[in-house]
Design a protein around this motif. Structure first.
Motif, PDB file in Angstrom:
ATOM      1  N   GLY A 184      30.127  37.468  40.792  1.00 10.21           N
ATOM      2  CA  GLY A 184      29.711  36.707  41.282  1.00 10.21           C
ATOM      3  C   GLY A 184      30.232  36.618  43.355  1.00 10.21           C
ATOM      4  N   GLU A 185      30.056  35.210  43.884  1.00 12.74           N
ATOM      5  CA  GLU A 185      30.656  35.384  45.062  1.00 12.74           C
ATOM      6  C   GLU A 185      31.563  35.593  44.953  1.00 12.74           C
ATOM      7  OE1 GLU A 185      29.941  30.977  42.920  1.00 12.74           O
ATOM      8  OE2 GLU A 185      29.648  33.254  42.824  1.00 12.74           O
ATOM      9  N   TYR A 186      32.273  35.400  44.580  1.00 10.96           N
ATOM     10  CA  TYR A 186      34.318  35.605  43.983  1.00 10.96           C
ATOM     11  C   TYR A 186      33.996  37.960  44.584  1.00 10.96           C
ATOM     12  CZ  TYR A 186      34.234  31.567  42.358  1.00 10.96           C
ATOM     13  OH  TYR A 186      33.581  29.973  42.774  1.00 10.96           O
ATOM     14  N   LYS A 187      32.885  38.220  44.192  1.00 12.61           N
ATOM     15  CA  LYS A 187      33.215  39.997  44.478  1.00 12.61           C
ATOM     16  C   LYS A 187      33.638  40.590  45.868  1.00 12.61           C
ATOM     17  CE  LYS A 187      30.626  43.532  42.205  1.00 12.61           C
ATOM     18  NZ  LYS A 187      29.096  44.197  41.970  1.00 12.61           N
ATOM     19  N   LEU A 188      35.236  41.694  45.270  1.00 17.18           N
ATOM     20  CA  LEU A 188      35.771  42.091  46.247  1.00 17.18           C
ATOM     21  C   LEU A 188      35.452  43.442  45.722  1.00 17.18           C
ATOM     22  CD1 LEU A 188      38.454  39.204  47.364  1.00 17.18           C
ATOM     23  CD2 LEU A 188      36.626  39.734  48.002  1.00 17.18           C
ATOM     24  N   LYS A 189      35.583  43.929  47.472  1.00 18.16           N
ATOM     25  CA  LYS A 189      35.536  45.651  47.050  1.00 18.16           C
ATOM     26  C   LYS A 189      37.442  46.472  46.103  1.00 18.16           C
ATOM     27  CE  LYS A 189      32.913  47.217  51.173  1.00 18.16           C
ATOM     28  NZ  LYS A 189      33.281  47.679  51.941  1.00 18.16           N
ATOM     29  N   MET A 190      38.164  44.862  46.734  1.00 26.25           N
ATOM     30  CA  MET A 190      39.517  45.608  45.984  1.00 26.25           C
ATOM     31  C   MET A 190      40.290  44.383  45.373  1.00 26.25           C
ATOM     32  SD  MET A 190      41.078  47.188  49.239  1.00 26.25           S
ATOM     33  CE  MET A 190      43.129  47.895  48.289  1.00 26.25           C
ATOM     34  N   LYS A 191      40.452  44.290  44.427  1.00 28.24           N
ATOM     35  CA  LYS A 191      41.011  43.066  42.836  1.00 28.24           C
ATOM     36  C   LYS A 191      42.475  42.354  44.508  1.00 28.24           C
ATOM     37  CE  LYS A 191      39.215  45.015  39.520  1.00 28.24           C
ATOM     38  NZ  LYS A 191      40.211  45.473  37.738  1.00 28.24           N
ATOM     39  N   ASN A 192      42.481  40.930  44.599  1.00 28.92           N
ATOM     40  CA  ASN A 192      43.785  40.539  44.598  1.00 28.92           C
ATOM     41  C   ASN A 192      44.418  40.915  43.726  1.00 28.92           C
ATOM     42  OD1 ASN A 192      42.135  39.700  46.813  1.00 28.92           O
ATOM     43  ND2 ASN A 192      41.739  37.909  46.169  1.00 28.92           N
ATOM     44  N   TYR A 193      44.297  40.546  42.413  1.00 33.30           N
ATOM     45  CA  TYR A 193      45.280  40.498  41.618  1.00 33.30           C
ATOM     46  C   TYR A 193      45.842  41.953  40.472  1.00 33.30           C
ATOM     47  CZ  TYR A 193      45.283  36.094  43.048  1.00 33.30           C
ATOM     48  OH  TYR A 193      44.375  34.539  44.038  1.00 33.30           O
ATOM     49  N   LYS A 194      46.656  41.925  40.379  1.00 34.51           N
ATOM     50  CA  LYS A 194      46.755  43.576  39.334  1.00 34.51           C
ATOM     51  C   LYS A 194      46.788  42.999  37.644  1.00 34.51           C
ATOM     52  CE  LYS A 194      49.788  46.306  42.020  1.00 34.51           C
ATOM     53  NZ  LYS A 194      50.969  46.632  42.072  1.00 34.51           N
ATOM     54  N   ASN A 195      47.089  42.411  37.721  1.00 32.66           N
ATOM     55  CA  ASN A 195      47.175  40.630  36.409  1.00 32.66           C
ATOM     56  C   ASN A 195      47.806  39.485  36.494  1.00 32.66           C
ATOM     57  OD1 ASN A 195      50.290  41.029  36.815  1.00 32.66           O
ATOM     58  ND2 ASN A 195      50.432  43.135  36.026  1.00 32.66           N
ATOM     59  N   SER A 196      48.364  38.912  35.401  1.00 25.54           N
ATOM     60  CA  SER A 196      48.362  37.405  35.162  1.00 25.54           C
ATOM     61  C   SER A 196      49.667  37.015  36.481  1.00 25.54           C
ATOM     62  CB  SER A 196      48.288  36.823  34.167  1.00 25.54           C
ATOM     63  OG  SER A 196      47.409  36.669  33.323  1.00 25.54           O
ATOM     64  N   LEU A 197      50.752  37.758  36.002  1.00 26.65           N
ATOM     65  CA  LEU A 197      51.654  37.761  36.903  1.00 26.65           C
ATOM     66  C   LEU A 197      51.951  37.420  38.337  1.00 26.65           C
ATOM     67  CD1 LEU A 197      54.610  36.683  36.662  1.00 26.65           C
ATOM     68  CD2 LEU A 197      55.292  39.055  35.504  1.00 26.65           C
ATOM     69  N   ASP A 198      51.406  38.956  38.121  1.00 26.77           N
ATOM     70  CA  ASP A 198      50.974  38.903  39.566  1.00 26.77           C
ATOM     71  C   ASP A 198      50.101  37.987  40.781  1.00 26.77           C
ATOM     72  OD1 ASP A 198      51.012  41.242  42.347  1.00 26.77           O
ATOM     73  OD2 ASP A 198      48.886  40.924  41.631  1.00 26.77           O
ATOM     74  N   CYS A 199      49.179  37.689  39.755  1.00 27.52           N
ATOM     75  CA  CYS A 199      48.435  36.075  40.494  1.00 27.52           C
ATOM     76  C   CYS A 199      49.551  35.499  40.612  1.00 27.52           C
ATOM     77  CB  CYS A 199      47.552  36.018  39.777  1.00 27.52           C
ATOM     78  SG  CYS A 199      45.970  34.718  39.619  1.00 27.52           S
ATOM     79  N   LEU A 200      50.213  34.621  40.213  1.00 25.96           N
ATOM     80  CA  LEU A 200      50.803  33.412  40.173  1.00 25.96           C
ATOM     81  C   LEU A 200      51.861  33.943  41.333  1.00 25.96           C
ATOM     82  CD1 LEU A 200      51.975  32.215  36.244  1.00 25.96           C
ATOM     83  CD2 LEU A 200      50.297  31.932  38.267  1.00 25.96           C
ATOM     84  N   ILE A 201      52.600  34.696  41.154  1.00 26.20           N
ATOM     85  CA  ILE A 201      53.554  35.583  42.532  1.00 26.20           C
ATOM     86  C   ILE A 201      52.797  35.402  43.819  1.00 26.20           C
ATOM     87  CG2 ILE A 201      54.905  36.932  43.501  1.00 26.20           C
ATOM     88  CD1 ILE A 201      55.451  38.684  40.157  1.00 26.20           C
ATOM     89  N   LYS A 202      51.571  35.429  43.452  1.00 26.85           N
ATOM     90  CA  LYS A 202      50.700  36.101  45.065  1.00 26.85           C
ATOM     91  C   LYS A 202      50.935  34.329  45.224  1.00 26.85           C
ATOM     92  CE  LYS A 202      49.491  40.743  44.735  1.00 26.85           C
ATOM     93  NZ  LYS A 202      47.966  41.390  44.582  1.00 26.85           N
ATOM     94  N   ILE A 203      50.043  33.875  44.396  1.00 21.92           N
ATOM     95  CA  ILE A 203      49.757  32.272  45.184  1.00 21.92           C
ATOM     96  C   ILE A 203      50.757  31.630  45.333  1.00 21.92           C
ATOM     97  CG2 ILE A 203      48.620  30.348  43.949  1.00 21.92           C
ATOM     98  CD1 ILE A 203      46.884  31.262  42.018  1.00 21.92           C
ATOM     99  N   TYR A 204      52.467  31.763  44.304  1.00 19.65           N
ATOM    100  CA  TYR A 204      53.294  30.539  45.253  1.00 19.65           C
ATOM    101  C   TYR A 204      53.919  31.982  46.130  1.00 19.65           C
ATOM    102  CZ  TYR A 204      58.222  29.678  44.755  1.00 19.65           C
ATOM    103  OH  TYR A 204      59.510  29.542  45.148  1.00 19.65           O
ATOM    104  N   ARG A 205      53.723  32.877  46.679  1.00 21.89           N
ATOM    105  CA  ARG A 205      54.164  33.078  48.047  1.00 21.89           C
ATOM    106  C   ARG A 205      53.573  33.021  49.077  1.00 21.89           C
ATOM    107  NH1 ARG A 205      55.079  39.902  46.375  1.00 21.89           N
ATOM    108  NH2 ARG A 205      56.940  39.524  45.480  1.00 21.89           N
ATOM    109  N   LYS A 206      52.032  32.392  48.941  1.00 20.16           N
ATOM    110  CA  LYS A 206      51.234  32.150  50.227  1.00 20.16           C
ATOM    111  C   LYS A 206      51.352  30.421  49.519  1.00 20.16           C
ATOM    112  CE  LYS A 206      46.364  32.410  50.957  1.00 20.16           C
ATOM    113  NZ  LYS A 206      44.934  33.014  51.087  1.00 20.16           N
TER     114      LYS A 206
END
Length: 275
Positions: free
Chosen positions: A100-122
């Protein structure tokens, strides 16, 4: 999650079964398992924490009463938020990725752990604990009703260790406990999902819980607080039936002298019976 946060002006799904069909059609059956890594990592610790805290709190309160069952469950629900909130944040972000509105050409996160790491860094610790207050408000009374309902159901059905129908009775009691617990605080779950999804794609809509409640109600009316309820209840019964029955049978087995009879009361069911 997708039903709870979709844009009311441009809805992607008409309901639970249309959402199910659309995911399989557009993303294959693997789309149904987006974000599974987060629950796989966290649910073991959550269940261990919940049943451990509930049992010890009930023993500390001394007397097995309906009120104490509710208080012990509420204490367990409150404490497990420290694991539940980041876990559900990663799950929500992974489940919305590429739709939907969150559709992007590239995926932001590879997996759940990568998601949490990137959120933490940001965003730091505050970022990975986004939605903590709403999670706390949801989980505390929800787990109180969860354990209270299970206790009442097992007493009413007369679950005895030697009963040949004890397993079906435990499964039914656990399933009904899950349904009651979700119904008790479901509107807050909708708010929690919206807050955790907020900011995906760079657009922030809400300034907090009250702002989210106000804007959601203004835009979509009271029905917004029941979004996704059907799919949640369809999931709640089998999941909680299996969870409660497994824990109870395991405790019965571990606490029995001959693994068959004379079971002591466990932290989940404490009643004047052989169970």
């Amino acid at each position: 999650v997708r039903l709870q946060v979709q844009n009311v002006e441009k809805p992607l799904y008409r309901g639970t079964f249309h959402c199910f069909q659309s995911i399989i059609k557009q993303e294959s059956a693997f789309g149904l398992y987006k974000g599974i890594g987060s629950p796989m990592m966290g649910l073991t610790f959550i269940n261990a924490l919940v049943f451990g805290v509930q049992g010890n709190t009930l023993r500390a309160l001394g007397k097995d009463t309906p009120l104490n069952q509710f208080l012990a469950g509420s204490a367990a629900g409150a404490i497990q938020c420290i694991i539940c909130c980041p876990m559900e944040l990663a799950k929500t972000r992974m489940q919305l990725q590429g739709t939907g509105e969150y559709k992007l050409k590239m995926k932001n996160y590879k997996n759940s752990l990568d998601c949490l790491i990137k959120i933490y860094r940001k965003e730091g610790l505050r970022g990975i604990n986004r939605g903590m207050v709403s999670t706390f408000i949801r989980e505390t009374p929800s787990f109180g009703f969860y354990f209270l309902t299970y206790d009442c159901m097992t007493r009413y059905l007369g679950c005895e260790a030697e009963d040949s129908y004890v397993i079906p009775k435990l499964l039914f009691s656990g399933g009904m406990s899950g349904i009651v617990s979700w119904l008790s605080t479901y509107p807050m779950d909708v708010i929690k999902s919206r807050l955790q999804a907020d900011g995906v794609g760079g657009v922030t809509q809400y300034n907090g819980i009250l702002d989210c409640v106000r804007k959601s109600y203004h835009d979509e009316g009271w029905r917004v607080f029941t979004r996704g309820l059907t799919s949640t209840l369809l999931r709640a019964f089998p999941v909680n039936a299996a969870t409660f029955a497994t824990v109870t049978v395991f405790l019965m087995y571990m606490r029995s002298e001959d693994n068959l009879h004379e079971c002591e009361p466990g932290p989940v069911i404490q009643q004047p019976s052989s169970l």
